[in-house]
Every structure is written in C-alpha cells, then in structure tokens.
Enzyme design. Structure first.
Site, PDB file in Angstrom:
ATOM      1  N   PRO A  55       0.844  -1.201   0.000  1.00  0.00           N
ATOM      2  CA  PRO A  55       0.000   0.000   0.000  1.00  0.00           C
ATOM      3  C   PRO A  55       0.880   1.252   0.000  1.00  0.00           C
ATOM      4  CG  PRO A  55       0.026  -1.011   2.165  1.00  0.00           C
ATOM      5  CD  PRO A  55       0.766  -1.944   1.243  1.00  0.00           C
ATOM      6  N   ASP A  56       0.287   2.374  -0.345  1.00  0.00           N
ATOM      7  CA  ASP A  56       1.030   3.627  -0.402  1.00  0.00           C
ATOM      8  C   ASP A  56       1.200   4.180   1.009  1.00  0.00           C
ATOM      9  OD1 ASP A  56       2.326   5.886  -1.275  1.00  0.00           O
ATOM     10  OD2 ASP A  56       0.501   6.935  -1.865  1.00  0.00           O
TER      11      ASP A  56
END
Length: 127
Positions: free
Chosen positions: A89-90
């Site tokens: 995920p970012d």
C-alpha cells in the site's frame, strides 16, 4: 417581437480601441500547433477550451494502453506505482528516486520515453 439591436449603440467610447488591441495580441497558448516540448504542450492544453483528461498509470504497460487510447496527458499515481512495483500500500514507501531513476523500469523516465511529447504529471510525494 421587438428588435433591440437597433437600440444598442454600435460603438461605445473606447470599444474600438479595445477590440483592435485584443485582435492584435494573440495568445500563443490558445492558437497554433501543439508544442513538441511536454511542459509547453501541457500549458497549451490547459489554456485551450475543454477538459484535459489524464488517466492514472502505474507502469509502462498502463502508459502504453493510455497512449494507444489517445490520451494527451498522463498521470503517474504514487499509490498505483507503489502497488504495481512493490505490491505494498502507499505508506510513503516509494520516494522521488523511485520515479526518476530507471530502476526496475517502473519510473517516470521510462514512461516519458514512450512518448517524449506527452505531458506526465508524476505524483511523487515525500516518501
């Protein structure tokens, strides 16, 4: 029906001067062919009427698909690039270098090499 055009004066004080000045000074961003320089082309597209659609891309294949579909501007998403490149995920994992350098062929530099005249908006945050 009443024609009101006859009631409006055809010249207003100073209107002729404004019109001729406006006609003489043309905005180069609004007219003429699009520039081959991506940054100038982006300014031209933004200055012209209409909407500039920039699809989100994450790698070379998504960039190629967007270009083949006819989009004139691309947007490289930080979250999408991180997910595509790292499977994560970012969470500020990817840095500016991940976009700029040629590592793993997942960078903005590789994407721009597909079409050097196509503007690319790169979402590279603090990472």
């Amino acid at each position: 029906m009443v024609d009101i055009t006859n009631e409006i004066p055809s010249t207003v004080a100073g209107a002729e001067t404004m019109t001729s000045t406006t006609q003489e000074s043309k905005n180069p961003l609004l007219e003429g062919p699009l520039s081959l320089k991506a940054s100038t082309r982006f300014r031209q597209l933004l200055a012209r009427p209409g909407i500039v659609a920039a699809p989100g891309i994450c790698d070379g294949i998504s960039a190629r698909c967007a270009l083949e579909a006819g989009f004139e501007v691309l947007y490289q998403s930080g979250a999408a690039t991180t997910a595509s490149r790292l499977g994560q995920p970012d969470l500020a994992i990817a840095t500016l270098n991940d976009f700029v350098q040629r590592r793993n062929h997942q960078s903005a530099q590789m994407v721009t090499s597909l079409s050097p005249t196509t503007p690319l908006i790169a979402d590279a945050d603090t990472g």
